[in-house]
Design an enzyme around this catalytic site. Structure first.
Site, short mmCIF file in Angstrom:
data_model
loop_
_atom_site.label_atom_id
_atom_site.label_comp_id
_atom_site.label_asym_id
_atom_site.label_seq_id
_atom_site.Cartn_x
_atom_site.Cartn_y
_atom_site.Cartn_z
CB CYS A 1 0.76 1.10 7.48
SG CYS A 1 1.37 0.53 9.05
CB CYS B 246 1.29 -2.08 13.55
SG CYS B 246 1.56 -2.14 11.79
CD GLU C 59 -2.36 -1.00 2.89
OE1 GLU C 59 -3.13 -1.90 3.18
OE2 GLU C 59 -2.10 -0.05 3.64
CB CYS D 98 6.38 -5.11 9.28
SG CYS D 98 7.57 -4.19 10.26
CB CYS E 193 2.58 7.51 3.38
SG CYS E 193 2.97 6.26 4.60
CB CYS F 152 4.26 -2.03 16.39
SG CYS F 152 5.94 -1.52 15.98
#
Ligand code: SF4
Length: 358
Positions: free
Chosen positions: A344, A127, A87, A120, A113, A124
């Site tokens: 995100c 997230c 994205e 990832c 962005c 976190c």
């Protein structure tokens, strides 16, 4: 498989095409005239166009879906050659302003962005991307293409300045070589010409990589996702803090070369009852004293799988006032694109398998 042209800096390309000045022409046509096919590049000899067609592709990244927000932000979902989805978001930072004579008084300002990885590893707690795990790094070209395709999709004039933030899916410093190459390609004057001073790399705080990035002297701006002022709280939000604690991050930032007109941005995601107290604000002032810092407060924007809550408006205002009164620059980032899946990983998750199979 054909190579992706966006993976090549003009200098790399000039070692491949002959004569070398053709590389600059190719850059201008692809990044400024938005050619989607080498046959469009009419200034190149026919044989060179054929050779480029044989070796390179311009279509390793394509737009798979778009979502428009009422505030002018647009979220893009891209399909990669191996069918993975990433994205990027086009954020309208300032609307075009028209004066009384109907002339444009101020141009619209945009920030894009971009993602740097498929998924990832950092994990976190707040997230959405983290929930899907890590798949792979993006190549430099796959990062560059997110900016190119958005500019091309909007038919933005090539000279239209914009900012790029490496704040989408992924940890940019976990893919430092490709991100550094993307920064260089994006800033090439014969291409998109986005100065490194208009590019901000945002990291969860991998201290040794912050030092390594500083040594590269790319001129890029730095943002740190801090989100907490003590290691215990930060560890619950960001497990990476166990490896690189707050002290090590601040030490790395102190060693980072900062343009005297600029500041290091500290992102602080405010979560109700977790890190939104005045006591936290006090600790933050102490932590950042002596640094050329700016704090970006972001009110947590809950997604479907969220266990956290948005802070009260009064808590955000009091936190900001406390920092400002003590001379620490602080802005509250407006939650743009609230009516789309703006955080995100949300669009990708929402479209799920459907997006991955597009
Ligand atoms: S917030 Fe950024 S670094 Fe943390 S898991 Fe999500 S994508 Fe990774």
């Amino acid at each position: 498989m054909k190579e992706f042209l966006c993976d090549f800096a003009a200098a790399d390309l000039s070692a491949i095409v002959s004569p070398p000045y053709r590389a600059k022409q190719i850059f201008q046509w692809v990044y400024q005239r938005y050619a989607t096919n080498f046959n469009e590049i009419s200034t190149l000899p026919k044989e060179l166009r054929a050779a480029l067609n044989d070796r390179f592709t311009l279509e390793a990244v394509t737009i798979a879906a778009k979502q428009n927000s009422a505030d002018g932000s647009v979220k893009y979902l891209f399909r990669l050659a191996d069918n993975h989805a990433i994205e990027a978001v086009l954020l309208l930072m300032r609307e075009e302003q028209i004066d009384e004579d109907e002339n444009v008084a101020k141009q619209a300002q945009y920030t894009i962005c971009v993602s740097t990885q498929v998924g990832c590893k950092i994990g976190c707690a707040f997230c959405m991307t983290a929930k899907g795990g890590f798949t792979r790094n993006l190549s430099a070209g796959e990062i560059v293409a997110q900016v190119l395709l958005i500019k091309r999709d909007r038919q933005m004039p090539p000279e239209k300045g914009l900012n790029v933030v490496y704040m989408g899916m992924g940890e940019p410093l976990d893919n430092l070589d490709n991100v550094a190459k993307a920064i260089a390609i994006l800033s090439d004057e014969s291409g998109l010409g986005i100065s490194p001073r208009r590019q901000t790399l945002s990291t969860s705080g991998i201290s040794p990589k912050i030092v390594a990035l500083g040594k590269m002297k790319l001129g890029v701006l730095l943002a740190i996702s801090l989100h907490a002022v003590d290691d215990r709280t930060r560890q619950t939000l960001m497990p990476i803090n166990k490896a690189y604690n707050i002290e090590s991050i601040i030490a790395a930032v102190k060693a980072f070369p900062i343009d005297l007109r600029k500041r290091v941005m500290f992102e602080y995601l405010m979560i109700k009852g977790v890190n939104d107290s005045i006591d936290c604000a006090k600790k933050l002032v102490k932590l950042l004293s002596g640094l050329r810092a700016k704090v970006n407060l972001i009110a947590f924007n809950p997604h479907e799988a969220a266990v956290f809550e948005s802070p009260d408006r009064v808590a955000v205002e009091s936190f900001q006032r406390f920092l400002l009164d003590r001379g620490l620059l602080c802005v509250v980032r407006k939650s743009r694109g609230l009516d789309i899946d703006a955080a995100c990983g949300q669009l990708r998750e929402r479209l799920g398998e459907q997006a991955r199979a597009l």
